[in-house]
Write a protein that holds these residues in place. Structure first.
Motif, PDB file in Angstrom:
ATOM      1  N   ARG A  14     -57.503  37.027   3.682  1.00 49.71           N
ATOM      2  CA  ARG A  14     -56.782  36.881   1.602  1.00 49.71           C
ATOM      3  C   ARG A  14     -57.248  35.280   1.931  1.00 49.71           C
ATOM      4  NH1 ARG A  14     -50.368  38.051   2.263  1.00 49.71           N
ATOM      5  NH2 ARG A  14     -50.739  35.890   3.921  1.00 49.71           N
ATOM      6  N   ASP A  15     -56.341  33.978   2.450  1.00 50.18           N
ATOM      7  CA  ASP A  15     -56.743  33.132   2.885  1.00 50.18           C
ATOM      8  C   ASP A  15     -57.585  32.200   3.417  1.00 50.18           C
ATOM      9  OD1 ASP A  15     -53.509  33.353   2.015  1.00 50.18           O
ATOM     10  OD2 ASP A  15     -53.225  33.226   3.490  1.00 50.18           O
ATOM     11  N   GLU A  16     -57.665  30.942   2.909  1.00 52.24           N
ATOM     12  CA  GLU A  16     -59.166  30.600   3.230  1.00 52.24           C
ATOM     13  C   GLU A  16     -59.118  29.946   5.222  1.00 52.24           C
ATOM     14  OE1 GLU A  16     -61.603  25.497   2.888  1.00 52.24           O
ATOM     15  OE2 GLU A  16     -60.366  26.578   1.633  1.00 52.24           O
ATOM     16  N   GLN A  17     -60.356  30.910   5.883  1.00 48.24           N
ATOM     17  CA  GLN A  17     -60.634  31.636   7.204  1.00 48.24           C
ATOM     18  C   GLN A  17     -61.377  29.942   7.247  1.00 48.24           C
ATOM     19  OE1 GLN A  17     -58.407  33.163   8.820  1.00 48.24           O
ATOM     20  NE2 GLN A  17     -57.466  33.412   6.807  1.00 48.24           N
ATOM     21  N   SER A  18     -61.144  28.672   8.517  1.00 52.52           N
ATOM     22  CA  SER A  18     -62.563  27.506   9.179  1.00 52.52           C
ATOM     23  C   SER A  18     -62.651  28.425  10.550  1.00 52.52           C
ATOM     24  CB  SER A  18     -62.339  26.755   8.464  1.00 52.52           C
ATOM     25  OG  SER A  18     -61.636  26.097   7.535  1.00 52.52           O
ATOM     26  N   PHE A  19     -64.124  27.891  10.229  1.00 47.68           N
ATOM     27  CA  PHE A  19     -64.857  28.625  11.786  1.00 47.68           C
ATOM     28  C   PHE A  19     -65.894  27.752  12.129  1.00 47.68           C
ATOM     29  CE2 PHE A  19     -69.050  30.889  13.971  1.00 47.68           C
ATOM     30  CZ  PHE A  19     -67.744  30.414  15.072  1.00 47.68           C
ATOM     31  N   SER A  20     -66.073  27.826  13.409  1.00 48.75           N
ATOM     32  CA  SER A  20     -67.525  26.478  13.545  1.00 48.75           C
ATOM     33  C   SER A  20     -67.616  27.003  14.802  1.00 48.75           C
ATOM     34  CB  SER A  20     -66.261  25.516  13.685  1.00 48.75           C
ATOM     35  OG  SER A  20     -66.687  24.081  13.802  1.00 48.75           O
ATOM     36  N   MET A  21     -68.819  26.334  15.006  1.00 53.11           N
ATOM     37  CA  MET A  21     -69.614  26.001  16.038  1.00 53.11           C
ATOM     38  C   MET A  21     -70.323  24.820  17.221  1.00 53.11           C
ATOM     39  SD  MET A  21     -70.643  29.250  16.482  1.00 53.11           S
ATOM     40  CE  MET A  21     -71.983  29.854  17.742  1.00 53.11           C
ATOM     41  N   THR A  22     -69.079  24.413  17.041  1.00 54.98           N
ATOM     42  CA  THR A  22     -69.059  22.379  17.514  1.00 54.98           C
ATOM     43  C   THR A  22     -67.966  22.352  18.544  1.00 54.98           C
ATOM     44  OG1 THR A  22     -69.596  21.809  15.383  1.00 54.98           O
ATOM     45  CG2 THR A  22     -68.053  20.939  16.956  1.00 54.98           C
ATOM     46  N   ARG A  23     -68.194  21.981  19.737  1.00 54.05           N
ATOM     47  CA  ARG A  23     -68.378  22.443  20.556  1.00 54.05           C
ATOM     48  C   ARG A  23     -67.338  21.369  21.227  1.00 54.05           C
ATOM     49  NH1 ARG A  23     -70.650  24.736  25.003  1.00 54.05           N
ATOM     50  NH2 ARG A  23     -68.769  24.587  26.297  1.00 54.05           N
ATOM     51  N   ASP A  24     -65.770  22.064  21.731  1.00 50.44           N
ATOM     52  CA  ASP A  24     -65.128  20.797  21.897  1.00 50.44           C
ATOM     53  C   ASP A  24     -65.209  20.352  23.453  1.00 50.44           C
ATOM     54  OD1 ASP A  24     -62.548  19.924  23.150  1.00 50.44           O
ATOM     55  OD2 ASP A  24     -61.010  21.467  22.306  1.00 50.44           O
ATOM     56  N   GLU A  25     -64.540  18.707  23.272  1.00 44.79           N
ATOM     57  CA  GLU A  25     -65.653  17.838  23.915  1.00 44.79           C
ATOM     58  C   GLU A  25     -64.653  18.171  25.566  1.00 44.79           C
ATOM     59  OE1 GLU A  25     -65.408  13.718  22.900  1.00 44.79           O
ATOM     60  OE2 GLU A  25     -66.621  14.249  21.554  1.00 44.79           O
ATOM     61  N   ARG A  26     -63.689  19.103  25.694  1.00 47.12           N
ATOM     62  CA  ARG A  26     -62.395  18.738  26.974  1.00 47.12           C
ATOM     63  C   ARG A  26     -63.275  20.423  28.080  1.00 47.12           C
ATOM     64  NH1 ARG A  26     -57.379  21.766  24.933  1.00 47.12           N
ATOM     65  NH2 ARG A  26     -58.866  22.094  23.105  1.00 47.12           N
ATOM     66  N   PHE A  27     -64.340  20.728  27.405  1.00 43.94           N
ATOM     67  CA  PHE A  27     -65.009  22.113  27.913  1.00 43.94           C
ATOM     68  C   PHE A  27     -66.434  21.544  27.968  1.00 43.94           C
ATOM     69  CE2 PHE A  27     -60.619  23.671  25.917  1.00 43.94           C
ATOM     70  CZ  PHE A  27     -60.777  23.655  26.822  1.00 43.94           C
ATOM     71  N   THR A  28     -67.042  20.755  27.824  1.00 40.80           N
ATOM     72  CA  THR A  28     -68.657  20.697  28.164  1.00 40.80           C
ATOM     73  C   THR A  28     -68.999  19.611  28.802  1.00 40.80           C
ATOM     74  OG1 THR A  28     -68.142  18.972  25.755  1.00 40.80           O
ATOM     75  CG2 THR A  28     -68.672  20.683  24.577  1.00 40.80           C
ATOM     76  N   GLU A  29     -70.121  20.038  28.894  1.00 38.66           N
ATOM     77  CA  GLU A  29     -71.038  18.527  29.959  1.00 38.66           C
ATOM     78  C   GLU A  29     -71.594  17.423  28.956  1.00 38.66           C
ATOM     79  OE1 GLU A  29     -70.247  18.628  33.194  1.00 38.66           O
ATOM     80  OE2 GLU A  29     -69.260  20.284  33.538  1.00 38.66           O
ATOM     81  N   SER A  30     -72.445  16.913  29.381  1.00 40.34           N
ATOM     82  CA  SER A  30     -72.597  15.709  28.902  1.00 40.34           C
ATOM     83  C   SER A  30     -73.817  16.052  27.650  1.00 40.34           C
ATOM     84  CB  SER A  30     -72.993  14.151  29.756  1.00 40.34           C
ATOM     85  OG  SER A  30     -73.264  14.651  30.890  1.00 40.34           O
ATOM     86  N   ASN A  31     -74.409  16.847  29.157  1.00 37.11           N
ATOM     87  CA  ASN A  31     -75.894  17.578  28.272  1.00 37.11           C
ATOM     88  C   ASN A  31     -76.234  18.642  27.764  1.00 37.11           C
ATOM     89  OD1 ASN A  31     -74.804  18.539  30.420  1.00 37.11           O
ATOM     90  ND2 ASN A  31     -77.096  19.103  31.239  1.00 37.11           N
ATOM     91  N   ASP A  32     -74.646  18.803  26.954  1.00 35.22           N
ATOM     92  CA  ASP A  32     -74.661  20.332  26.533  1.00 35.22           C
ATOM     93  C   ASP A  32     -74.495  19.627  24.762  1.00 35.22           C
ATOM     94  OD1 ASP A  32     -73.933  21.583  28.495  1.00 35.22           O
ATOM     95  OD2 ASP A  32     -71.697  21.232  27.807  1.00 35.22           O
ATOM     96  N   SER A  33     -74.828  20.432  23.739  1.00 35.58           N
ATOM     97  CA  SER A  33     -75.817  20.923  22.240  1.00 35.58           C
ATOM     98  C   SER A  33     -74.010  20.206  22.352  1.00 35.58           C
ATOM     99  CB  SER A  33     -76.121  22.143  21.759  1.00 35.58           C
ATOM    100  OG  SER A  33     -75.920  21.938  20.898  1.00 35.58           O
TER     101      SER A  33
END
Length: 439
Positions: A14-33
Motif C-alpha cells: 500500500r505505502d511507498e517502499q524503498s529498495f536499494s542495491m547500494t552496499r552498507d560500508e559496515r559489511f564491505t571491503e575496500s575493493n567491493d563494488s
C-alpha cells in the motif's frame, strides 16, 4: 546496474517502499563494488515477496508496452492495493535509478491511475571526463494536463512527442519516444527491455525453446551446459538433441480434431508444427558397469530440469551486464546447488560484467552462518517482507534492525527475532481442530 527502486500502491504493498542495491560500508571491503551483485528476499508465505519482484516486472512491462499496446481509450492495466474503500482512486508510482549500457546513471519515475500517466520524469548524470556529475540533468518531464518540458540534451522531434502524449495520455512518454527512434532515450529503454529478466523458478518451460535450439545446432553454449550438468553430479554423461518421438496415434488424433474444429489442412498443420524437424532433449545416464541409456525430459527429475534451466539462464545473464529476478530460487533445487548458483554472482571471475541477481527464497541455509568471513550473503544483502495487521506488505533491510556484524542471521530469523516469519499460533489452532474444539 540497478541502484535504487521505489514503488507504491501495487498488489499487497500500500505505502511507498524503498529498495536499494547500494552496499552498507559496515559489511564491505575496500575493493567491493558500491552496488551489490546479489540480494535475497525472505519472508513468510503470502507476505509479499513475489509481489516485490512483480512490481519491478510491472514497471518494465509498462515501459516496453504502454505505447505499442492499446489505443487512446484503453485502460492502463494496474494492480493497486485492494484492502481499502476506494482502491482505484489512489494512483500508483514507480521509480528506478540505474546505470545503463552507456555507463551513465539515470533516474526515471512515473505516477499513474487507470486512465492517465499523471507525472513522468527522466533525468541523467553527465559524464564529467571519467566521473559522473553529482547533479542530475533533465531529459524530459511531464506533469498534469500532459504538459511536457524537455532538457537541453533531448535531441528529437519535440513537437511530435508533445502531440503523441496529447493523443495518448495513457502511454508513457519514454515508451513513445523509444518507438519514434529518439536516440537519447534508447539506453534507458534498452535497460528495461533487454537488461532485466524475470524468472519463476518452477517455470522450466520458458527456458526450453532456448535449450532446444542450442542443442539442436550443437552450439558452444550447449557444450558449456553439458559440462555444467555433468559437474552437478546427476549421473548424466551427455545431453543432446534427438528427433521428437510423437506417437502416431496422438498426432493422428490431433490432426482430426483440428480438421473437425477449424477445417485445418493436414499439410499446413505439419508445416506449422514443423513435425519433420521437431526435436527433444535426451539425457544420457551411465551406470557403474559403463552401460548407458537415454531419457527424455518426461523421465528426468524436476531437479535435473531445474538445474539445466538455471545453468542456461546464468550463462546468458552473466555474459553481459544484466539484472535477473528469480522468484523462489530454491524450488526443486538442492540447497548446495542454490548456494553455488548464488555464488556465481559474488565472484568477479564468474561475474566479470557486474550482473545482479535479486531472488526470493525460504532457504535459510544461505544465511545460517556466524561471523563474516564465511558468509555467502552479507547482512546488507538480505531484505525481509512482512504484512501488518491491515494486510499491507512492508519491505525492509536486515541492517535496519541493528544487527551485529558476527550475528547468525539465519538462526535469529527462524526464531522470529526479526519478524517476517509465519505466526507460530498456527500450530495451536491446528491442535484445537484435531481435538474437536471449534472455538
Amino acid at each position: 546496474m540497478l541502484i535504487d527502486f521505489s514503488f507504491s500502491n501495487f498488489r499487497s504493498f500500500r505505502d511507498e517502499q524503498s529498495f536499494s542495491m547500494t552496499r552498507d560500508e559496515r559489511f564491505t571491503e575496500s575493493n567491493d563494488s558500491r552496488q551489490s551483485p546479489i540480494t535475497a528476499i525472505y519472508g513468510a508465505n503470502a507476505s509479499g515477496k513475489s509481489n516485490f519482484l512483480k512490481a519491478m516486472c510491472a514497471m518494465r512491462s509498462m515501459v516496453t508496452n504502454s505505447y505499442s499496446q492499446g489505443d487512446a481509450n484503453s485502460d492502463i492495466l494496474r494492480e493497486p492495493f485492494l484492502l481499502r474503500e476506494t482502491p482505484f482512486e489512489e494512483p500508483s508510482m514507480f521509480f528506478l535509478e540505474f546505470t545503463a549500457e552507456n555507463h551513465l546513471k539515470y533516474q526515471y519515475w512515473f505516477r499513474y491511475n487507470n486512465k492517465h500517466i499523471l507525472e513522468e520524469e527522466l533525468t541523467f548524470f553527465k559524464d564529467m571526463g571519467g566521473r559522473l556529475s553529482t547533479h542530475s540533468s533533465l531529459l524530459f518531464s511531464r506533469t498534469g494536463n500532459d504538459e511536457v518540458k524537455f532538457g537541453a540534451t533531448f535531441k528529437g522531434p519535440r513537437t511530435q512527442v508533445r502531440k503523441t502524449v496529447g493523443l495518448r495520455p495513457n502511454a508513457l512518454l519514454l515508451s513513445a519516444a523509444a518507438a519514434a527512434g529518439i536516440e537519447c532515450v534508447q539506453p534507458v529503454f534498452s535497460f528495461f527491455q533487454n537488461d532485466m529478466a524475470y524468472c519463476v523458478a518452477n517455470a522450466f518451460e520458458q527456458e526450453q525453446p532456448i535449450l532446444l535450439d542450442q542443442f539442436k545446432n550443437k552450439t558452444p553454449f550447449s557444450k558449456h551446459l553439458t559440462s555444467l550438468i555433468k559437474y552437478a553430479d546427476f549421473g548424466i554423461s551427455d545431453v543432446k538433441s534427438v528427433p521428437a518421438n510423437i506417437p502416431s496415434d496422438i498426432w493422428h488424433q490431433f490432426k482430426e480434431q483440428m480438421k473437425t474444429q477449424i477445417g485445418a489442412d493436414e499439410g499446413k498443420l505439419e508445416e506449422a508444427f514443423n513435425i519433420k524437424n521437431a526435436t527433444q532433449l535426451q539425457f544420457t545416464h551411465t551406470g557403474g558397469d559403463s552401460s548407458s541409456a537415454g531419457f527424455g525430459l518426461d523421465n528426468e527429475s524436476r531437479g535435473t530440469v531445474a538445474a539445466l534451466s538455471f545453468f542456461s539462464l546464468a550463462l546468458r545473464q552473466l555474459s553481459r551486464p544484466t539484472v535477473t529476478l528469480i522468484d523462489e530460487i530454491d524450488t526443486s533445487l538442492h540447497p548446495a546447488l542454490v548456494a553455488e548458483l548464488v555464488a556465481l554472482y559474488t565472484d568477479p571471475a564468474t561475474n566479470p560484467h557486474g550482473s545482479q541477481l535479486i531472488f526470493t527464497t525460504h532457504d535459510v541455509s544461505l544465511i545460517n552462518q556466524s561471523g563474516s568471513s564465511n558468509r555467502l550473503l552479507q547482512p546488507d544483502q538480505i531484505w525481509l517482507v512482512e504484512k501488518d495487521k491491515d494486510g499491507a506488505s512492508e519491505l525492509f533491510p536486515v541492517t535496519e534492525l541493528g544487527i551485529r556484524k558476527e550475528e547468525n542471521i539465519g538462526k535469529n530469523y527462524l526464531n522470529g527475532v526479526y519478524g517476517a516469519t509465519p505466526n507460530p499460533s498456527f500450530h495451536t489452532v491446528f491442535a484445537q481442530i484435531m481435538n474437536g474444539d471449534d472455538d
